[in-house]
Design an enzyme around this catalytic site. Structure first.
Site, PDB file in Angstrom:
ATOM      1  N   PRO A 171       0.683  -0.968   0.106  1.00  0.00           N
ATOM      2  CA  PRO A 171       0.003  -0.200  -0.469  1.00  0.00           C
ATOM      3  C   PRO A 171       0.607   1.224  -0.052  1.00  0.00           C
ATOM      4  CG  PRO A 171      -0.299  -1.719   1.424  1.00  0.00           C
ATOM      5  CD  PRO A 171       0.029  -1.611   0.891  1.00  0.00           C
ATOM      6  N   GLU A 187       5.086  -3.232 -13.462  1.00  0.00           N
ATOM      7  CA  GLU A 187       7.077  -3.534 -13.555  1.00  0.00           C
ATOM      8  C   GLU A 187       8.090  -1.952 -13.487  1.00  0.00           C
ATOM      9  OE1 GLU A 187       8.243  -7.174 -15.073  1.00  0.00           O
ATOM     10  OE2 GLU A 187       5.467  -7.842 -14.233  1.00  0.00           O
TER      11      GLU A 187
HETATM   12  N1  CAA Z   1      20.179  -4.818 -10.561  1.00  0.00           N
HETATM   13  C1  CAA Z   1      21.008  -5.131  -9.569  1.00  0.00           C
HETATM   14  N2  CAA Z   1      20.457  -4.820  -8.288  1.00  0.00           N
HETATM   15  C2  CAA Z   1      20.062  -3.306  -8.144  1.00  0.00           C
HETATM   16  C3  CAA Z   1      19.628  -3.374  -9.626  1.00  0.00           C
HETATM   17  C4  CAA Z   1      20.063  -4.082 -10.945  1.00  0.00           C
HETATM   18  N3  CAA Z   1      18.848  -3.534 -11.923  1.00  0.00           N
HETATM   19  N4  CAA Z   1      18.982  -1.624  -9.681  1.00  0.00           N
HETATM   20  C5  CAA Z   1      18.966  -1.012  -8.178  1.00  0.00           C
HETATM   21  N5  CAA Z   1      20.052  -2.143  -7.818  1.00  0.00           N
HETATM   22  C6  CAA Z   1      20.605  -1.632  -6.052  1.00  0.00           C
HETATM   23  C7  CAA Z   1      21.554  -0.558  -6.392  1.00  0.00           C
HETATM   24  O1  CAA Z   1      22.498  -1.265  -6.626  1.00  0.00           O
HETATM   25  C8  CAA Z   1      21.287  -0.752  -4.847  1.00  0.00           C
HETATM   26  O2  CAA Z   1      21.803  -1.744  -4.166  1.00  0.00           O
HETATM   27  P1  CAA Z   1      23.240  -1.391  -3.544  1.00  0.00           P
HETATM   28  O3  CAA Z   1      22.937  -0.497  -2.627  1.00  0.00           O
HETATM   29  O4  CAA Z   1      23.961  -2.145  -2.479  1.00  0.00           O
HETATM   30  O5  CAA Z   1      23.992  -0.967  -4.499  1.00  0.00           O
HETATM   31  C9  CAA Z   1      19.371  -1.156  -4.582  1.00  0.00           C
HETATM   32  O6  CAA Z   1      19.441  -1.787  -5.816  1.00  0.00           O
HETATM   33  C10 CAA Z   1      18.770   0.593  -4.799  1.00  0.00           C
HETATM   34  O7  CAA Z   1      18.672   0.732  -5.762  1.00  0.00           O
HETATM   35  P2  CAA Z   1      18.440   3.011  -5.468  1.00  0.00           P
HETATM   36  O8  CAA Z   1      19.628   2.822  -4.429  1.00  0.00           O
HETATM   37  O9  CAA Z   1      18.975   3.119  -6.762  1.00  0.00           O
HETATM   38  O10 CAA Z   1      17.267   3.022  -5.018  1.00  0.00           O
HETATM   39  P3  CAA Z   1      16.603   4.176  -4.920  1.00  0.00           P
HETATM   40  O11 CAA Z   1      15.090   3.738  -3.559  1.00  0.00           O
HETATM   41  O12 CAA Z   1      16.777   5.144  -5.294  1.00  0.00           O
HETATM   42  O13 CAA Z   1      15.599   3.144  -6.884  1.00  0.00           O
HETATM   43  C11 CAA Z   1      14.261   2.159  -8.198  1.00  0.00           C
HETATM   44  C12 CAA Z   1      15.231   1.730  -6.578  1.00  0.00           C
HETATM   45  C13 CAA Z   1      14.918   1.538  -8.788  1.00  0.00           C
HETATM   46  C14 CAA Z   1      13.603   3.121  -8.513  1.00  0.00           C
HETATM   47  C15 CAA Z   1      13.579   1.092  -7.370  1.00  0.00           C
HETATM   48  O14 CAA Z   1      12.773   0.934  -5.827  1.00  0.00           O
HETATM   49  C16 CAA Z   1      12.068   0.680  -8.531  1.00  0.00           C
HETATM   50  O15 CAA Z   1      12.993  -0.386  -9.260  1.00  0.00           O
HETATM   51  N6  CAA Z   1      11.353   0.952  -8.324  1.00  0.00           N
HETATM   52  C17 CAA Z   1       9.964   0.467  -8.989  1.00  0.00           C
HETATM   53  C18 CAA Z   1       9.221  -1.550  -8.430  1.00  0.00           C
HETATM   54  C19 CAA Z   1       8.891  -1.740  -9.503  1.00  0.00           C
HETATM   55  O16 CAA Z   1       9.248  -1.884 -10.911  1.00  0.00           O
HETATM   56  N7  CAA Z   1       7.927  -2.562  -9.020  1.00  0.00           N
HETATM   57  C20 CAA Z   1       6.744  -2.975  -9.786  1.00  0.00           C
HETATM   58  C21 CAA Z   1       6.407  -4.402  -9.273  1.00  0.00           C
HETATM   59  S1  CAA Z   1       5.813  -5.790  -9.389  1.00  0.00           S
HETATM   60  C22 CAA Z   1       4.641  -6.152 -10.832  1.00  0.00           C
HETATM   61  O17 CAA Z   1       4.438  -4.940 -11.464  1.00  0.00           O
HETATM   62  C23 CAA Z   1       4.222  -6.960 -11.490  1.00  0.00           C
HETATM   63  C24 CAA Z   1       3.291  -7.476 -11.849  1.00  0.00           C
HETATM   64  O18 CAA Z   1       2.362  -7.303 -11.317  1.00  0.00           O
HETATM   65  C25 CAA Z   1       2.797  -7.606 -13.743  1.00  0.00           C
END
Ligand code: CAA
Length: 380
Positions: free
Chosen positions: A128, A363
């Site tokens: 949520p 996603e």
């Molecule tokens: N591969 C490996 N590690 C990764 C990565 C990747 N592609 N992307 C980020 N990370 C790691 C980073 O290296 C970091 O780790 P460390 O600190 O240990 O190095 C950690 O993840 C956190 O990353 P950030 O510091 O960049 O974090 P942030 O909060 O600033 O940003 C974000 C992260 C990219 C915004 C992420 O939160 C994100 O992708 N959000 C979107 C979530 C999402 O896509 N949800 C979908 C839900 S599932 C769904 O929708 C399925 C369905 O029903 C169809």
């Protein structure tokens, strides 16, 4: 460089096209109207090998490449995006994640039935208060020695009720922030796990999207995926691949709407000629086809990079961002070309327009894809 699909790829595309026409098209309007999950159709897709396409045959999959997967996803999505989201989540989030990061025991127990289509999986990250900001997990998995005690709520979970196996992200150690998150394999029926309300959605209404509640659910330690604290990295890596699936879904929705608009424009007459002969419509068709082709090339490039074992994080985000924007734009234009007929359910394009919207949200929203792309560009 080779832009030619192999004979095998063409066969897979044709098989998916035939299946979509014969098995998904009949009843797709009714399933959308009554929010009916395509259970029989998903079962048939499992039998045909569409539910674990990229999994190695020893684990019940088709042993195919990502190119094959996106070709099949495009064809299925042209007709029924509700069925293709089930396929996408099962293939690229659940099966791929288990095959790449699971133990041999986890693969035998969960991957084999998932990849062979006997059961369906779900991926549970969103909450949520944690959608785009996915590190803010409130669900907790407290380490109790031989098991974790799982508590919390997940939201907007695709396959929420139809799944049997759920990959659930939860916070074990708050001090470690995202490095304290784990991914646990949770089975339906584990005491304390309740499937909550079904969402009444704008589009992909045939798919079942639910909230999930966990109250003191005991999850055995052997059900953790990867090392302690690997859960967030796991989610990010898996989502990067998942975005290729959703990009191909968006591409399919756009291509499906375009094909319907093209056909209609060659049949419908106005002012003494077919509407396709009016430049206003012909130019729309030209723009639709051009954008779809550009999206297709981005999707195939991301899939190809994944198949080559190269990093595809930026390309999958680009493919998803662009293909989903194309899907929204093309479907709106397809409704416009159909005029009044486009606004009624019988002609399919209004459903495709409603379905397109979610591809800009799940996603990772379009805004999150831009975060991923720009961060990668600036760190190169
Ligand atoms: N591969 C490996 N590690 C990764 C990565 C990747 N592609 N992307 C980020 N990370 C790691 C980073 O290296 C970091 O780790 P460390 O600190 O240990 O190095 C950690 O993840 C956190 O990353 P950030 O510091 O960049 O974090 P942030 O909060 O600033 O940003 C974000 C992260 C990219 C915004 C992420 O939160 C994100 O992708 N959000 C979107 C979530 C999402 O896509 N949800 C979908 C839900 S599932 C769904 O929708 C399925 C369905 O029903 C169809």
């Amino acid at each position: 460089m080779n832009f030619q699909l192999s004979e095998e790829h063409e066969m897979i595309r044709q098989a998916a096209r035939d299946f979509a026409q014969q098995e998904l098209l009949p009843g797709v309007i009714e399933r959308d109207k009554h929010e009916k999950f395509p259970a029989e159709q998903i079962k048939a897709m499992g039998e045909l090998g569409f539910m674990g396409m990229m999994v190695q045959p020893e684990y019940g999959g088709g042993g195919m490449d990502t190119i094959s997967y996106v070709l099949a996803m495009e064809e299925i999505s042209k007709i029924d995006a509700s069925a293709s989201v089930v396929m996408s989540v099962n293939n690229s989030l659940v099966c791929w994640g288990l095959e790449k990061f699971g133990t041999e025991e986890q693969k035998q127990k969960y991957l084999v039935p998932l990849a062979s289509g006997q059961i369906i999986g779900a991926f549970c990250l969103s909450e949520p208060e944690a959608g785009s900001d996915a590190t803010s997990q409130r669900t907790t998995a407290i380490d109790k020695g031989d098991h974790y005690l799982l508590n919390g709520t997940k939201n907007w979970i695709t396959n929420g009720n139809s799944a049997s196996v759920y990959l659930v992200m939860a916070q074990t150690d708050v001090e470690k922030k995202h490095r304290g998150i784990n991914c646990l394999i949770v089975e339906k029926g584990m005491p304390g796990f309740i499937v909550g309300k079904k969402e009444d959605k704008m589009g992909i209404r045939g798919s079942d999207t639910h909230s999930l509640m966990f109250t003191d659910v005991k999850v055995p330690k052997e059900n953790r995926l990867g090392e302690d604290g690997f859960g967030f990295t796991f989610a990010m890596k898996v989502l990067s691949g998942g975005r290729i699936g959703i990009a191909s879904q968006a591409l399919g929705i756009a291509a499906g709407a375009y094909e319907l608009a093209l056909k209609y424009s060659k049949e419908r007459k106005a002012f003494g000629k077919t509407i396709s002969e009016h430049q206003a419509i012909a130019f729309k068709l030209a723009d639709m086809a051009t954008r779809i082709e550009a999206a297709r090339n981005l999707v195939l490039k991301a899939a190809w990079l994944k198949d080559q074992g190269q990093n595809f994080d930026k390309e999958s985000a680009m493919a998803k961002l662009y293909a989903s924007e194309v899907a929204m734009w093309v479907t709106v234009e397809a409704v416009q070309i159909h005029g009044g007929y486009g606004y009624v359910k019988e002609y399919h394009v209004e459903r495709l327009m409603r379905d397109a919207k979610i591809t800009q949200i799940y996603e990772g929203t379009s805004e999150i894809q831009r975060v991923v792309i720009s961060r990668m560009l600036l760190s190169e």
